[in-house]
Design a protein around this motif. Structure first.
Motif, short mmCIF file in Angstrom:
data_model
loop_
_atom_site.label_atom_id
_atom_site.label_comp_id
_atom_site.label_asym_id
_atom_site.label_seq_id
_atom_site.Cartn_x
_atom_site.Cartn_y
_atom_site.Cartn_z
N LEU A 132 0.97 -1.29 0.16
CA LEU A 132 0.10 -0.02 0.00
C LEU A 132 0.87 1.21 -0.21
N TYR A 133 0.64 1.92 -1.21
CA TYR A 133 1.52 3.33 -1.19
C TYR A 133 0.51 4.60 -0.55
N LEU A 134 1.32 5.16 0.42
CA LEU A 134 0.53 6.32 0.97
C LEU A 134 1.30 7.71 0.77
N PHE A 135 0.68 8.51 0.11
CA PHE A 135 1.27 9.78 -0.59
C PHE A 135 0.62 10.95 0.52
N TRP A 136 1.60 11.57 1.16
CA TRP A 136 1.32 12.32 2.20
C TRP A 136 1.70 13.65 1.81
N ASP A 137 0.60 14.61 1.90
CA ASP A 137 0.90 15.91 1.86
C ASP A 137 1.65 16.66 3.29
N LEU B 68 -2.08 25.54 -2.89
CA LEU B 68 -1.39 25.74 -4.02
C LEU B 68 0.06 25.28 -3.95
N THR B 69 0.64 25.07 -4.83
CA THR B 69 2.07 24.67 -4.70
C THR B 69 3.16 25.89 -4.69
N ASP B 70 4.30 25.63 -4.18
CA ASP B 70 5.43 26.67 -4.09
C ASP B 70 5.50 27.30 -5.38
N ALA B 71 5.49 26.80 -6.30
CA ALA B 71 5.92 27.19 -7.82
C ALA B 71 4.60 28.19 -8.08
N THR C 277 3.49 16.59 -2.77
CA THR C 277 3.19 17.75 -1.94
C THR C 277 3.52 18.95 -2.87
N GLY C 278 3.03 20.04 -2.46
CA GLY C 278 3.14 21.58 -3.28
C GLY C 278 4.37 21.99 -3.00
N ASN C 279 5.10 21.47 -1.96
CA ASN C 279 6.22 21.94 -1.50
C ASN C 279 7.50 21.74 -2.63
N ILE C 280 8.60 22.75 -2.88
CA ILE C 280 9.80 22.44 -3.55
C ILE C 280 10.38 21.38 -2.78
N ALA C 281 11.31 20.66 -3.34
CA ALA C 281 11.98 19.56 -2.61
C ALA C 281 12.91 19.98 -1.52
N GLY C 282 13.64 21.05 -1.82
CA GLY C 282 14.43 21.77 -0.72
C GLY C 282 13.50 22.30 0.53
N GLY C 283 12.41 22.69 0.29
CA GLY C 283 11.56 23.18 1.37
C GLY C 283 10.88 22.16 2.09
N ALA C 284 10.38 20.98 1.29
CA ALA C 284 9.97 20.03 2.04
C ALA C 284 11.20 19.40 3.05
N GLU C 285 12.01 19.01 2.44
CA GLU C 285 13.02 18.45 3.36
C GLU C 285 13.49 19.45 4.42
N ALA C 286 13.59 20.61 4.48
CA ALA C 286 14.05 21.70 5.47
C ALA C 286 12.69 21.60 6.73
N LYS C 287 11.55 21.49 6.06
CA LYS C 287 10.60 21.49 7.07
C LYS C 287 10.62 20.09 7.89
N LEU C 288 10.58 19.06 7.15
CA LEU C 288 10.66 17.83 7.81
C LEU C 288 11.81 17.38 8.82
N ARG C 289 13.00 17.98 8.49
CA ARG C 289 13.98 18.17 9.02
C ARG C 289 13.88 18.59 10.41
N GLY D 85 11.71 9.32 -0.58
CA GLY D 85 11.41 10.55 -1.36
C GLY D 85 9.90 10.73 -1.77
N GLY D 86 9.84 11.42 -2.95
CA GLY D 86 8.27 11.60 -3.18
C GLY D 86 8.39 12.71 -4.42
N ALA D 87 7.12 13.32 -4.69
CA ALA D 87 7.11 14.08 -5.80
C ALA D 87 6.84 15.59 -5.30
N PHE D 88 7.37 16.62 -6.05
CA PHE D 88 7.53 18.04 -5.27
C PHE D 88 7.13 18.92 -6.53
N SER D 89 6.85 19.96 -6.00
CA SER D 89 6.49 21.23 -7.05
C SER D 89 7.88 21.61 -7.75
#
Length: 231
Positions: free
Chosen positions: A3-8, A46-49, A112-124, A136-140
């Protein structure tokens, strides 16, 4: 079958208490020469972009170069700004991610609508990155919309499992109608949680997700909702 869970992220896993908004406002001042008050914009979902594009357009600046410069400034400013605000991991998130990580029939990825660097910064910053560092995942990215990000997430799941998973083996979990619509775009099941700042239960129900929740329940209840064996 996996089962694949895709998280915002924002409003689903955590809240930065507007640290991301402040970083974008500062980035707008740096790149556009004017600090734009983002309280006038409804940015939830909305996505970051897309947000960067709107900020640039509001000052008559168009084109990928300006959007890229704004996003680069935001990514540079965000890590420090996260420490300035009293954000937090949302209820039951950490417990659920820990419990799901212990299973060999579940893979958690980001959608997530986050850019990859923003997503990692928040989660870290909030101690959640280890749950997604390997998957990983799919990013804006500039030019992408929510459905295209969702299709990229499905491609990543296919790469992981060797084939495109059927819709019932994919679940998008998010806090806005945008998350629900992108889940539907790839035939995934959808779980909407009213833990974000933008949308309440009634607005989420109106977009007809498979499940609507006030907040994420504890691990046992969530696994039951997801149809996982042994829950």
């Amino acid at each position: 079958m996996t089962l694949y869970l895709f998280w915002d992220i924002d409003g689903t896993l955590l809240t930065t208490a507007r640290a991301g908004i402040f970083a974008l406002e500062e980035a707008s001042e740096e790149v556009l020469g004017e600090r734009i008050d983002m309280r006038t914009l409804r940015t939830a979902g909305l996505t970051d972009a897309e947000i960067a594009r709107e900020l640039c357009a509001s000052r008559g600046v168009r084109g990928p170069a300006a959007v890229g410069a704004l996003l680069a400034a935001y990514e540079r400013l965000l890590p420090e700004r996260l420490g300035w605000r009293d954000g937090r991991v949302l209820p039951n998130v950490r417990e659920n991610l820990d419990a799901l990580a212990a299973r060999d029939d579940v893979v958690s990825m980001l959608l997530t609508g986050n850019i990859a660097g923003g997503a990692e910064a928040k989660l870290r910053h909030y101690g959640l990155w280890d749950h997604f560092a390997d998957t990983g995942g799919a990013f804006s990215v500039e030019g992408s919309d929510r459905p295209s990000i969702a299709r990229r997430a499905r491609e990543l799941a296919a790469e992981h499992g060797g084939d495109v998973p059927p819709g019932e083996r994919m679940v998008v979990i998010g806090d806005t109608p945008h998350d629900v619509s992108c889940g539907k775009a790839i035939g995934a099941r959808t779980v909407a949680v009213a833990t974000g700042p933008g949308y309440g239960l009634d607005e989420l129900r109106a977009c007809a997700p498979d499940v609507v929740l006030q907040e994420l329940p504890g691990p046992e209840e969530l696994m039951t909702l997801l149809g996982l064996p042994g829950a």
